[in-house]
Design an enzyme around this catalytic site. Structure first.
Site, PDB file in Angstrom:
ATOM      1  N   ASP A 232       0.907  -1.145   0.000  1.00 15.69           N
ATOM      2  CA  ASP A 232       0.000   0.000   0.000  1.00 15.69           C
ATOM      3  C   ASP A 232       0.945   1.193   0.000  1.00 15.69           C
ATOM      4  OD1 ASP A 232      -1.467   2.304   0.834  1.00 15.69           O
ATOM      5  OD2 ASP A 232      -3.080   0.957   1.411  1.00 15.69           O
ATOM      6  N   HIS A 233       1.072   1.854  -1.155  1.00 13.20           N
ATOM      7  CA  HIS A 233       2.164   2.825  -1.266  1.00 13.20           C
ATOM      8  C   HIS A 233       1.991   4.011  -0.315  1.00 13.20           C
ATOM      9  CE1 HIS A 233      -0.482   5.010  -4.071  1.00 13.20           C
ATOM     10  NE2 HIS A 233       0.293   6.048  -3.912  1.00 13.20           N
TER      11      HIS A 233
ATOM     12  N   HIS B 143      -5.805   2.816   1.141  1.00 14.75           N
ATOM     13  CA  HIS B 143      -4.970   3.943   1.572  1.00 14.75           C
ATOM     14  C   HIS B 143      -5.567   4.700   2.769  1.00 14.75           C
ATOM     15  CE1 HIS B 143      -3.015   2.995  -2.083  1.00 14.75           C
ATOM     16  NE2 HIS B 143      -3.708   3.758  -2.898  1.00 14.75           N
TER      17      HIS B 143
HETATM   18  C1  BG6 Z   1      -3.708   4.672  -6.435  1.00 10.13           C
HETATM   19  C2  BG6 Z   1      -5.109   4.780  -6.969  1.00 10.13           C
HETATM   20  O1  BG6 Z   1      -3.589   3.564  -5.602  1.00 10.13           O
HETATM   21  O2  BG6 Z   1      -3.413   5.852  -5.699  1.00 10.13           O
HETATM   22  C3  BG6 Z   1      -5.259   6.016  -7.830  1.00 10.13           C
HETATM   23  O3  BG6 Z   1      -5.397   3.625  -7.751  1.00 10.13           O
HETATM   24  C4  BG6 Z   1      -4.830   7.247  -7.080  1.00 10.13           C
HETATM   25  O4  BG6 Z   1      -6.605   6.153  -8.278  1.00 10.13           O
HETATM   26  C5  BG6 Z   1      -3.459   7.044  -6.462  1.00 10.13           C
HETATM   27  O5  BG6 Z   1      -4.805   8.330  -7.996  1.00 10.13           O
HETATM   28  C6  BG6 Z   1      -3.105   8.197  -5.547  1.00 10.13           C
HETATM   29  O6  BG6 Z   1      -1.770   8.066  -5.134  1.00 10.13           O
HETATM   30  P1  BG6 Z   1      -0.894   9.356  -4.799  1.00 10.13           P
HETATM   31  O7  BG6 Z   1       0.391   8.798  -4.292  1.00 10.13           O
HETATM   32  O8  BG6 Z   1      -0.757  10.122  -6.070  1.00 10.13           O
HETATM   33  O9  BG6 Z   1      -1.673  10.109  -3.778  1.00 10.13           O
END
Ligand code: BG6
Ligand code: NDP
Length: 483
Positions: A177-178, A240
């Site tokens: 989960d980044h 997230h």
């Molecule tokens: C991804 C989603 O996991 O996270 C996207 O699939 C979203 O829809 C993105 O735009 C948002 O990540 P960050 O790091 O740009 O906030």
């Protein structure tokens, strides 16, 4: 501040889907940045794997293009790029067939850390896991990294967990989960658990409510097919935003250790009450500003999928009973702004009877952009004229605090990949956590599917649908501005 790069062991990292979008945009440029920072030791290698036939040289050109496109120019060092290219190899492989696996086995070294990043469609995870084992490529020390989405409901997540468990034990599975790799998200844990200041106040007795916002300006254009089957609830909230909520709400783990942290997060998810239908608002962006609306981007005129969601969650435990958590996320909103805002309660008694201007203390943790923290505190407005209060921010913008080192702060993906090589699962989701998150999410989705609920339209560039404002107003609260 002195930059500290903690070395990792020598590794062979296979990126299945190494020619795909995620690999090009995040994984490979991120690995280059770690290489540049001296964190790719000895003769560590990256092996791209996908169906298309490519020579090592062709794969290297593809990666070089990705670096030139996605790494800021001031980090593009031509000598370093040339050296990095020597670490790259390619094996053509079909996840669903037998082609390429014998070659991969031949290429892999057994005396270094072996990691396998599944940057492919989730429907291929089981095939790859099976073949890695069948061909004797991955042993009990190997690590696998799996991308989101991890299932689309509880049943599919359980099935995926069961499939992976046939071939790998839980200690080998790194579910990405980044958001957990973002600098400020980890800072949230440091703020809570490395300071005595906040923890005594971190409970419903002192905290009125919490707002978690992940606002995006991007649309779903180009990803419509995936997104239309997912929607904001599955795409952002189940993973997230749930992780952010857990880090705010969890009890102090006894140690910063993978299972200790994940046990505490799991308890939070299990303590979440079911969400009532009137505590949730779904939105879908309309056309405007010269761009199509959601239904055009998803190519589904009848789509009832939400590109925005706002909800009120309650955690039924001693610490949080009585403190609502308001979550909202959406596409095509006014600004790209992600933050957590913790609003404290009024002091129990005011000694300044005539004082004007009192406002609540708010701790704002800004995830992106402009990562940092702000603590809004009250002071006396300077000068004569009696006791007038003013709210001022105690501002800590991380870029200012870190100085030149701020440029070298790893992005979420690069940090998480290095944790995989180190064998540290703290910032990865455990199987039971993912299942618990789906168990909370499923009834919400089932409810609106059963009722045939349609999302409310909202204008692009706005702060979301009208009803979302009401969700707060009726509790006598308001959302913070998105900016
Ligand atoms: C991804 C989603 O996991 O996270 C996207 O699939 C979203 O829809 C993105 O735009 C948002 O990540 P960050 O790091 O740009 O906030
Ligand atoms: P892409 O469609 O861009 O890339 C897919 C990759 O998989 C390609 O390299 C493709 O190459 C390879 N591939 C496809 N079929 C096979 C097969 N049978 N055997 C071996 N390789 C195969 O996908 P993304 O990069 O966008 O997504 C990858 C994963 O990451 C997905 O799980 C996605 O949900 C997830 N993800 C992606 C994000 C993004 O921003 N892109 C964000 C968050 C998660 P070839 O056709 O040559 O085989």
């Amino acid at each position: 501040m002195v930059s500290r790069v903690i070395p990792v062991e020598v590794f062979d990292l296979v990126v299945f889907g190494g020619t795909g979008d995620l690999a090009r945009r995040k994984i490979l440029p991120g690995l280059y940045r770690r290489f540049l920072s001296g964190q790719m030791p000895g003769d560590s290698r990256i092996i791209g794997a996908a169906r298309a036939e490519h020579t090592d040289e062709e794969f290297r050109s593809l990666v070089k293009e990705a670096i030139l496109e996605f790494v800021p120019e001031n980090r593009q060092d031509q000598t370093a790029i040339a050296d990095f290219m020597k670490r790259l190899h390619y094996v053509a492989i079909d996840a669903k067939g037998e082609g390429g696996w014998a070659k991969l086995k031949e290429v892999m070294r057994t005396d270094v850390v072996n990691a396998f990043y599944f940057s492919v469609a989730p429907s291929l995870f089981g095939d790859i896991a099976l073949r890695l084992k069948q061909h004797g490529i991955a042993d009990d020390n190997a690590r696998i990294v799996v991308e989101k989405p991890f299932g689309r409901d509880l049943a599919s997540a359980k099935a995926l967990n069961a499939t992976l468990a046939k071939h790998f034990n839980e200690g080998q599975i790194y579910r990405i989960d980044h958001y957990l790799g973002k600098e400020t998200v980890q800072n949230l844990m440091a703020v809570r658990f490395a300071n005595i200041l906040f923890e005594p106040l971190w409970k419903s007795e002192y905290i009125d409510h919490v707002q978690i916002t992940v606002a995006e300006t991007v649309s779903v254009e180009g990803r419509g097919a995936y997104y239309d089957k997912s929607g904001a609830m599955r795409d952002m909230v189940q993973n997230h935003m749930m992780q952010l909520l857990c880090l705010i709400a969890m009890e102090p783990p006894y140690h910063f250790d993978p299972d200790a942290v994940r046990d505490e997060k799991l308890k939070v998810i299990r303590a979440l009450d079911p969400v009532q239908p009137n505590d949730i608002v779904r939105g879908q962006y309309l056309s405007g500003g010269g761009q199509g609306g959601y239904v055009e981007h998803s190519e589904n005129e009848q789509s009832k999928t939400e590109s925005y969601i706002a909800l009120k969650a309650h955690i039924s435990n001693w610490r949080w009973k009585g403190t609502p958590f308001y979550l909202r996320t959406g596409k095509r909103l006014r600004a790209r702004a992600s933050e957590i805002a913790i609003t404290f309660r009024e002091p129990p008694h005011s000694i300044f009877d005539d004082a004007k201007g009192w406002r609540e203390n708010v701790l704002v943790i800004r995830l992106q952009p402009d990562e940092g923290m702000n603590l809004m505190v009250m002071i006396k407005e300077p000068g004569p004229g009696g006791m007038r209060l003013a709210q001022v921010p105690l501002d800590m913008t991380f870029a200012d605090a870190l100085g030149p080192d701020a440029e070298d702060v790893p992005d979420a993906y690069e940090r998480l990949i290095m944790d995989v090589i180190r064998g540290n699962q703290t910032l990865f989701m455990r199987g039971d956590e993912v299942e618990a998150a789906w168990a909370w999410t499923d009834p919400i989705i089932a409810g609106w599917e059963a009722r045939g609920d349609k999302p409310q339209g909202y204008d692009p560039g706005s702060s979301g649908p009208e009803d979302a404002l009401m969700l707060m107003h009726r509790d006598g609260r308001r959302w913070r501005d998105i900016r």
